[in-house]
Design an enzyme around this catalytic site. Structure first.
Site, PDB file in Angstrom:
ATOM      1  N   GLU A 109       0.831  -1.197   0.000  1.00 31.55           N
ATOM      2  CA  GLU A 109       0.000   0.000   0.000  1.00 31.55           C
ATOM      3  C   GLU A 109       0.872   1.256   0.000  1.00 31.55           C
ATOM      4  O   GLU A 109       1.936   1.279   0.620  1.00 31.55           O
ATOM      5  CB  GLU A 109      -0.901   0.005   1.240  1.00 31.55           C
ATOM      6  CG  GLU A 109      -1.894  -1.152   1.195  1.00 31.55           C
ATOM      7  CD  GLU A 109      -2.828  -1.212   2.391  1.00 31.55           C
ATOM      8  OE1 GLU A 109      -3.982  -1.600   2.193  1.00 31.55           O
ATOM      9  OE2 GLU A 109      -2.420  -0.873   3.511  1.00 31.55           O
ATOM     10  N   CYS A 122       3.387   8.457   1.309  1.00 34.40           N
ATOM     11  CA  CYS A 122       3.949   7.508   2.265  1.00 34.40           C
ATOM     12  C   CYS A 122       4.225   6.210   1.504  1.00 34.40           C
ATOM     13  O   CYS A 122       3.306   5.565   1.012  1.00 34.40           O
ATOM     14  CB  CYS A 122       2.935   7.311   3.391  1.00 34.40           C
ATOM     15  SG  CYS A 122       3.502   6.199   4.665  1.00 34.40           S
ATOM     16  N   CYS A 129       6.317  -6.752   7.206  1.00 34.96           N
ATOM     17  CA  CYS A 129       7.502  -6.318   7.943  1.00 34.96           C
ATOM     18  C   CYS A 129       7.979  -7.492   8.771  1.00 34.96           C
ATOM     19  O   CYS A 129       7.169  -8.229   9.328  1.00 34.96           O
ATOM     20  CB  CYS A 129       7.156  -5.131   8.858  1.00 34.96           C
ATOM     21  SG  CYS A 129       8.597  -4.452   9.700  1.00 34.96           S
ATOM     22  N   CYS A 133       6.418  -4.949  16.034  1.00 32.85           N
ATOM     23  CA  CYS A 133       6.060  -3.947  17.030  1.00 32.85           C
ATOM     24  C   CYS A 133       4.599  -4.203  17.403  1.00 32.85           C
ATOM     25  O   CYS A 133       3.755  -4.395  16.525  1.00 32.85           O
ATOM     26  CB  CYS A 133       6.262  -2.553  16.467  1.00 32.85           C
ATOM     27  SG  CYS A 133       7.950  -2.312  15.877  1.00 32.85           S
ATOM     28  N   CYS A 136       1.574  -2.263  15.859  1.00 35.56           N
ATOM     29  CA  CYS A 136       1.564  -2.004  14.410  1.00 35.56           C
ATOM     30  C   CYS A 136       0.903  -3.148  13.649  1.00 35.56           C
ATOM     31  O   CYS A 136       1.293  -4.306  13.778  1.00 35.56           O
ATOM     32  CB  CYS A 136       3.002  -1.807  13.922  1.00 35.56           C
ATOM     33  SG  CYS A 136       3.113  -1.587  12.145  1.00 35.56           S
ATOM     34  N   GLY A 184       6.869  -1.948   6.180  1.00 31.64           N
ATOM     35  CA  GLY A 184       8.246  -2.442   6.141  1.00 31.64           C
ATOM     36  C   GLY A 184       9.248  -1.575   6.872  1.00 31.64           C
ATOM     37  O   GLY A 184       8.970  -0.434   7.222  1.00 31.64           O
ATOM     38  N   SER A 216      11.986   6.678   7.886  1.00 30.23           N
ATOM     39  CA  SER A 216      11.679   6.327   9.273  1.00 30.23           C
ATOM     40  C   SER A 216      12.187   4.930   9.580  1.00 30.23           C
ATOM     41  O   SER A 216      11.955   3.994   8.819  1.00 30.23           O
ATOM     42  CB  SER A 216      10.159   6.379   9.484  1.00 30.23           C
ATOM     43  OG  SER A 216       9.834   5.942  10.790  1.00 30.23           O
ATOM     44  N   LEU A 239      10.524   5.839  18.332  1.00 27.74           N
ATOM     45  CA  LEU A 239      11.061   5.633  19.681  1.00 27.74           C
ATOM     46  C   LEU A 239      10.034   4.929  20.575  1.00 27.74           C
ATOM     47  O   LEU A 239      10.251   3.813  21.030  1.00 27.74           O
ATOM     48  CB  LEU A 239      11.474   6.989  20.258  1.00 27.74           C
ATOM     49  CG  LEU A 239      12.266   6.942  21.549  1.00 27.74           C
ATOM     50  CD1 LEU A 239      13.572   6.199  21.372  1.00 27.74           C
ATOM     51  CD2 LEU A 239      12.530   8.355  22.040  1.00 27.74           C
ATOM     52  N   CYS A 358      -1.095   5.948  10.176  1.00 27.86           N
ATOM     53  CA  CYS A 358       0.153   5.306  10.603  1.00 27.86           C
ATOM     54  C   CYS A 358      -0.136   3.980  11.282  1.00 27.86           C
ATOM     55  O   CYS A 358      -0.946   3.911  12.200  1.00 27.86           O
ATOM     56  CB  CYS A 358       0.860   6.145  11.661  1.00 27.86           C
ATOM     57  SG  CYS A 358       1.449   7.698  11.102  1.00 27.86           S
TER      58      CYS A 358
HETATM   59  N1  SAH Z   1       9.219   0.509   9.952  1.00 27.45           N
HETATM   60  C1  SAH Z   1       9.466   1.888  10.023  1.00 27.45           C
HETATM   61  C2  SAH Z   1       8.603   2.650   9.081  1.00 27.45           C
HETATM   62  C3  SAH Z   1       7.123   2.602   9.403  1.00 27.45           C
HETATM   63  S1  SAH Z   1       6.723   4.221   9.859  1.00 27.45           S
HETATM   64  C4  SAH Z   1       9.322   2.368  11.441  1.00 27.45           C
HETATM   65  O1  SAH Z   1       8.801   1.622  12.245  1.00 27.45           O
HETATM   66  O2  SAH Z   1       9.773   3.465  11.731  1.00 27.45           O
HETATM   67  C5  SAH Z   1       5.215   4.175  10.563  1.00 27.45           C
HETATM   68  C6  SAH Z   1       5.193   4.910  11.903  1.00 27.45           C
HETATM   69  O3  SAH Z   1       3.920   4.646  12.490  1.00 27.45           O
HETATM   70  C7  SAH Z   1       6.236   4.387  12.883  1.00 27.45           C
HETATM   71  O4  SAH Z   1       6.673   5.396  13.743  1.00 27.45           O
HETATM   72  C8  SAH Z   1       5.427   3.383  13.636  1.00 27.45           C
HETATM   73  O5  SAH Z   1       6.010   3.063  14.851  1.00 27.45           O
HETATM   74  C9  SAH Z   1       4.119   4.099  13.773  1.00 27.45           C
HETATM   75  N2  SAH Z   1       2.983   3.214  14.066  1.00 27.45           N
HETATM   76  C10 SAH Z   1       2.914   1.881  13.894  1.00 27.45           C
HETATM   77  N3  SAH Z   1       1.707   1.430  14.286  1.00 27.45           N
HETATM   78  C11 SAH Z   1       0.999   2.497  14.715  1.00 27.45           C
HETATM   79  C12 SAH Z   1      -0.322   2.676  15.194  1.00 27.45           C
HETATM   80  N4  SAH Z   1      -1.155   1.665  15.295  1.00 27.45           N
HETATM   81  N5  SAH Z   1      -0.724   3.930  15.515  1.00 27.45           N
HETATM   82  C13 SAH Z   1       0.115   4.975  15.365  1.00 27.45           C
HETATM   83  N6  SAH Z   1       1.362   4.871  14.893  1.00 27.45           N
HETATM   84  C14 SAH Z   1       1.817   3.644  14.575  1.00 27.45           C
HETATM   85 FE1  SF4 Z   2       7.654  -2.875  11.098  1.00 30.24          FE
HETATM   86 FE2  SF4 Z   2       7.716  -0.233  11.573  1.00 30.24          FE
HETATM   87 FE3  SF4 Z   2       5.454  -1.668  11.964  1.00 30.24          FE
HETATM   88 FE4  SF4 Z   2       7.528  -1.981  13.604  1.00 30.24          FE
HETATM   89  S1  SF4 Z   2       6.318  -0.093  13.313  1.00 30.24           S
HETATM   90  S2  SF4 Z   2       6.301  -3.638  12.712  1.00 30.24           S
HETATM   91  S3  SF4 Z   2       9.255  -1.757  12.217  1.00 30.24           S
HETATM   92  S4  SF4 Z   2       6.479  -1.309  10.000  1.00 30.24           S
END
Ligand code: SAH
Ligand code: SF4
Length: 389
Positions: A109, A122, A129, A133, A136, A184, A216, A239, A358
């Site tokens: 996507e 984006c 991935c 996390c 996510c 990813g 990111s 973070l 996000c």
């Molecule tokens: N894998 C990379 C790029 C993805 S960026 C990374 O993790 O940085 C997407 C951003 O959205 C990251 O900061 C991720 O931590 C955040 N994110 C993931 N799941 C989320 C959620 N459910 N609500 C808000 N932010 C989220």
């Molecule tokens: Fe992967 Fe980023 Fe989602 Fe973590 S937040 S699972 S690194 S896409």
């Protein structure tokens, strides 16, 4: 750790059904070598570059600065491919999400977020991935593979197609900025991401400047310096927690690269200054990481690093284990960080109604049964085991 020991081995189809090779995603040097290899002049590469990346042409017959026999030869041997658009969703707030199918059937996507003075795309770097996390949605996807450079660049080209922005405008209106924040972990697929971003930044083509590109990462410490040196794009770091104890749980990559190492890599990120700060993303999870004490610890952790803090209210997805912090908790947290001198905008969720915000991206459509939930728990356990090895 490299992508190769996490994402499944992947060789994208180099040719279409007629054996023609896709020219998108080749570096300038590779394109020149390609021309020489088939008996054409090296300068054809420059001409092609202009048509493919400035004009957005996908049809050699349109490329009128090339002689007709050259066009015909190119059409026999090559294609300028785009992924197939499987879904084109538009949110009430103007955000658009495209589900794209690659030649091998895998899907990713991309999301376009229009704002008053800019438009941000984006972009995804992997199908799924390898990390898990906890907050996510992408992390629950079983199928994972790296995207190749063509598939990454093609997301930008397809957005330009959909927004009607060819030839590439000098000051992109609807597509002016890029964030590598889709599906990813871009630093687990560094080579393809770097190659793609170099094509996107090239001034004779798509021409989006490094100042308008943000990558990111969840904190792939060993790749951060190289990313800064070679690409010099803006860095965002996910973070989300200020202690190893919590970060180990919600972001398992922390077990490999703990906060101390991550902060050091941030301090050493090439080209940092007050004018060029790292963005720290912090997802606000109710009762997990959102107390005033967390905010004060965050300020302390970032001491000495030119930083901005992006507070992201948690975006929910089916089966998510957390809830969004209250507006009050987010405000109190933000005030503490602001008073310490850090810009800390709260990111307004965009495109929630089309699952484009996000952390909501996942290519398979989802209505979870208990069995599927159990399967997801298994995937998480498997991925955790891989991370520990
Ligand atoms: N894998 C990379 C790029 C993805 S960026 C990374 O993790 O940085 C997407 C951003 O959205 C990251 O900061 C991720 O931590 C955040 N994110 C993931 N799941 C989320 C959620 N459910 N609500 C808000 N932010 C989220
Ligand atoms: Fe992967 Fe980023 Fe989602 Fe973590 S937040 S699972 S690194 S896409």
């Amino acid at each position: 750790m490299s992508a190769s020991n996490h994402a499944s081995a992947f060789v994208p189809p180099a040719t279409d059904a007629d054996g023609r090779k896709n020219l998108v995603g080749l570096s300038r040097e590779e394109l020149e070598a390609e021309m020489l290899a088939v008996g054409l002049e090296k300068f054809r590469a420059r001409q092609l570059w202009h048509w493919i990346y400035h004009r957005g042409s996908t049809d050699f017959a349109e490329m009128t600065t090339l002689a007709k026999p050259v066009r015909e030869k190119l059409a026999d041997l090559y294609i300028v491919a785009r992924p197939t658009v499987v879904k084109d969703l538009k949110s009430a707030d103007g955000t658009r999400k495209w589900l794209l199918r690659m030649p091998d059937g895998q899907e990713v996507e991309s999301v376009h977020i229009p704002e008053e003075d800019r438009g941000t795309l984006c972009v995804s770097s992997q199908v799924g991935c390898t990390l898990t996390c906890r907050f996510c949605h992408t992390g629950t996807q079983r199928l994972v593979r790296n995207l190749d450079s063509a598939e990454i660049v093609a997301q930008v080209m397809l957005a330009r197609d959909m927004l009607g922005e060819w030839p590439a405008p000098p000051d992109g209106r609807m597509l002016s900025n890029i964030v590598m924040m889709g599906m990813g972990e871009p630093l687990f697929n560094y080579d393809n991401v770097a190659k793609a971003l170099k094509i996107v930044m090239d001034g004779d083509g798509i021409s989006i400047s490094k100042r308008r590109i943000t990558l990111s990462t969840s904190g792939v410490v060993p790749m951060m310096e190289r990313c800064g040196e070679e690409l010099n794009v803006n860095l965002a770091v996910s973070l989300h927690a200020v202690t190893d104890e919590l970060r180990d749980i919600i972001m398992p990559i922390n077990r490999k690269y703990p906060l101390r190492d991550l902060m050091e890599a941030c301090r050493n990120y090439p080209g940092l200054s007050n004018a060029r700060r790292i963005t720290f993303e912090y997802v606000m999870l109710k009762g997990i990481n959102d107390t005033p004490a967390d905010a004060r610890a965050l300020v302390k952790l970032l001491e000495g690093i030119p930083a901005k803090i992006n507070l992201i209210p948690f975006n929910e997805w089916p089966g998510a284990p957390y809830e969004r912090s209250t507006a009050r908790a987010i405000q109190v947290f933000g005030d503490i960080v602001n008073n310490a001198g850090y810009a800390s905008p709260v990111r307004t969720p965009r495109g929630e109604d089309i699952m484009a915000a996000c952390g909501q991206l996942k290519s398979a459509s989802l209505r979870l049964t208990a069995a599927e939930r159990a399967a997801i728990a298994n995937v998480i356990a498997e991925k955790d085991a891989a991370l520990a090895s």
